[in-house]
Design a protein around this motif. Sequence first.
Motif, mmCIF file in Angstrom:
data_model
loop_
_atom_site.group_PDB
_atom_site.id
_atom_site.type_symbol
_atom_site.label_atom_id
_atom_site.label_comp_id
_atom_site.label_asym_id
_atom_site.label_seq_id
_atom_site.Cartn_x
_atom_site.Cartn_y
_atom_site.Cartn_z
ATOM 1 N N LEU A 235 5.193 91.195 -12.328
ATOM 2 C CA LEU A 235 4.490 92.455 -12.081
ATOM 3 C C LEU A 235 4.107 92.512 -10.612
ATOM 4 O O LEU A 235 3.554 91.552 -10.068
ATOM 5 N N THR A 236 4.423 93.610 -9.967
ATOM 6 C CA THR A 236 4.049 93.809 -8.565
ATOM 7 C C THR A 236 3.419 95.183 -8.421
ATOM 8 O O THR A 236 3.324 95.938 -9.391
ATOM 9 N N ARG B 113 16.328 97.930 -20.352
ATOM 10 C CA ARG B 113 17.155 98.931 -21.049
ATOM 11 C C ARG B 113 18.487 99.147 -20.334
ATOM 12 O O ARG B 113 19.545 99.213 -20.964
ATOM 13 N N ASN C 211 4.846 97.559 -7.165
ATOM 14 C CA ASN C 211 5.935 98.517 -7.368
ATOM 15 C C ASN C 211 6.636 98.378 -8.719
ATOM 16 O O ASN C 211 7.449 99.221 -9.077
ATOM 17 N N ILE C 212 6.376 97.291 -9.429
ATOM 18 C CA ILE C 212 7.051 97.031 -10.700
ATOM 19 C C ILE C 212 6.001 96.767 -11.774
ATOM 20 O O ILE C 212 5.355 95.721 -11.778
ATOM 21 N N GLY C 213 5.846 97.728 -12.665
ATOM 22 C CA GLY C 213 4.934 97.580 -13.793
ATOM 23 C C GLY C 213 5.723 97.372 -15.076
ATOM 24 O O GLY C 213 6.952 97.200 -15.057
ATOM 25 N N SER D 221 6.490 99.505 -17.433
ATOM 26 C CA SER D 221 7.491 100.558 -17.670
ATOM 27 C C SER D 221 8.746 100.328 -16.842
ATOM 28 O O SER D 221 9.862 100.515 -17.339
ATOM 29 N N GLU D 222 8.575 99.913 -15.589
ATOM 30 C CA GLU D 222 9.742 99.658 -14.726
ATOM 31 C C GLU D 222 10.541 98.460 -15.239
ATOM 32 O O GLU D 222 11.776 98.475 -15.230
ATOM 33 N N LEU D 223 9.853 97.428 -15.700
ATOM 34 C CA LEU D 223 10.558 96.267 -16.254
ATOM 35 C C LEU D 223 11.337 96.657 -17.503
ATOM 36 O O LEU D 223 12.494 96.258 -17.678
ATOM 37 N N HIS E 277 12.505 99.568 -18.166
ATOM 38 C CA HIS E 277 13.631 100.380 -17.707
ATOM 39 C C HIS E 277 14.787 99.467 -17.274
ATOM 40 O O HIS E 277 15.949 99.731 -17.600
ATOM 41 N N LYS E 278 14.468 98.397 -16.566
ATOM 42 C CA LYS E 278 15.498 97.443 -16.131
ATOM 43 C C LYS E 278 16.143 96.743 -17.333
ATOM 44 O O LYS E 278 17.363 96.566 -17.374
#
Length: 129
Positions: free
Chosen positions: A36-37, A50, A39-41, A43-45, A47-48
Amino acid sequence: MEPGVPTIEKRVDTFRQLAEVLEPQGVVWRFDPMILTDNIGISELLHKVRFLAEKLHGYTDTLVFSFADIAGYRKVGRNLNAHGIRYEEWTDYKMREFASRLSKLNKECGWNLRLYTCAERIDLSEFGI
């Protein structure tokens, strides 16, 4: 975040080639560590995950993931800080949220992957992991 690795297209192509030789049961997809950063929460993880799951569907039946434990790896924390990457440690609540949403995606999208964690301190069996 990691320099020098092949492009995602090349890694997916290599994975698929291995699965064609070893059968999907013979190739395990590892997605770790989840970090987790700022810029990367979660939801973003997801998405990656998926994005890759769609490309790897039919080429594996297993996904193993882990949550980055930066506090346990001071050198990693120093390197992230040196590159201006602000990270956040995973809490039990966030791990459960991620696991719940991943499990739901796995079912809804029809991937039917066997989901496992690697050396985690938390039991996620309530989510089929």
